[in-house]
Design an enzyme around this catalytic site. Sequence first.
Site, PDB file in Angstrom:
ATOM      1  N   GLU A 167      21.921  85.609  52.458  1.00 37.16           N
ATOM      2  CA  GLU A 167      23.266  85.725  51.902  1.00 37.16           C
ATOM      3  C   GLU A 167      23.187  86.204  50.459  1.00 37.16           C
ATOM      4  O   GLU A 167      22.373  85.714  49.677  1.00 37.16           O
ATOM      5  CB  GLU A 167      23.985  84.376  51.953  1.00 37.16           C
ATOM      6  CG  GLU A 167      25.398  84.441  51.412  1.00 37.16           C
ATOM      7  CD  GLU A 167      26.149  83.127  51.527  1.00 37.16           C
ATOM      8  OE1 GLU A 167      27.194  83.009  50.881  1.00 37.16           O
ATOM      9  OE2 GLU A 167      25.688  82.229  52.258  1.00 37.16           O
ATOM     10  N   ASP A 175      20.287  80.724  53.208  1.00 35.52           N
ATOM     11  CA  ASP A 175      21.363  80.508  52.237  1.00 35.52           C
ATOM     12  C   ASP A 175      20.698  80.076  50.925  1.00 35.52           C
ATOM     13  O   ASP A 175      20.280  78.929  50.799  1.00 35.52           O
ATOM     14  CB  ASP A 175      22.322  79.431  52.752  1.00 35.52           C
ATOM     15  CG  ASP A 175      23.449  79.140  51.780  1.00 35.52           C
ATOM     16  OD1 ASP A 175      23.918  80.072  51.101  1.00 35.52           O
ATOM     17  OD2 ASP A 175      23.856  77.968  51.690  1.00 35.52           O
ATOM     18  N   ASP A 219      24.419  73.721  53.757  1.00 39.30           N
ATOM     19  CA  ASP A 219      23.451  74.793  53.504  1.00 39.30           C
ATOM     20  C   ASP A 219      22.827  75.283  54.807  1.00 39.30           C
ATOM     21  O   ASP A 219      22.668  76.488  55.012  1.00 39.30           O
ATOM     22  CB  ASP A 219      22.347  74.307  52.556  1.00 39.30           C
ATOM     23  CG  ASP A 219      22.887  73.868  51.212  1.00 39.30           C
ATOM     24  OD1 ASP A 219      23.690  74.622  50.626  1.00 39.30           O
ATOM     25  OD2 ASP A 219      22.527  72.773  50.752  1.00 39.30           O
TER      26      ASP A 219
END
Length: 176
Positions: free
Chosen positions: A72, A12, A144
């Site tokens: 992502e 992420d 996160d």
Amino acid sequence: MNRAAIRIIGIDPGLRNMGWGVIEASGSRLSFIACGSVHSQAGSSLAERLCALHEGLLGVIADLSPMEAAVEETFVNCDPQSALKLGQARGVALVAPALAGLPVAEYAANLIKKTVVGNGHAEKAQIAMMVKFLLPMSEAKSADAADALAVAITHAQLRASRALLKSVSSMSVQTR
């Protein structure tokens, strides 16, 4: 179908905190390995921050030996300066596993939410709850890290679907 376990790192991207999560997938079975965040110092130069993120990710990859990576795609907000910095951090998230020889997949945030929660507009708390449900041994101490585990879960599930479709399509080609 091959049921060999595959170790996946989900990432992420973030400039302050870059979440990471490692899982193992064997068929439809998912196992938690580890998760956490790589941090950069807010007062440091951009180059130093990106370097810290890069070195941190390479360390995680070296320690946990994932075989594939998933990142992502970032949401671009209205502040162009912030978007540019986040894009640079995302570049680190893509390059670090690629330099380690891992294939890297990318997934949109709404696809990750849809895959893990069933709703493409799910809230962070819903994502964390489903990650804990799907990986009961996981201990994500930050949003996160939970998001990174969701990225890895998405890759594992979509990877399995693609493998199944590929085997079905190759069977139909052979029967013609």
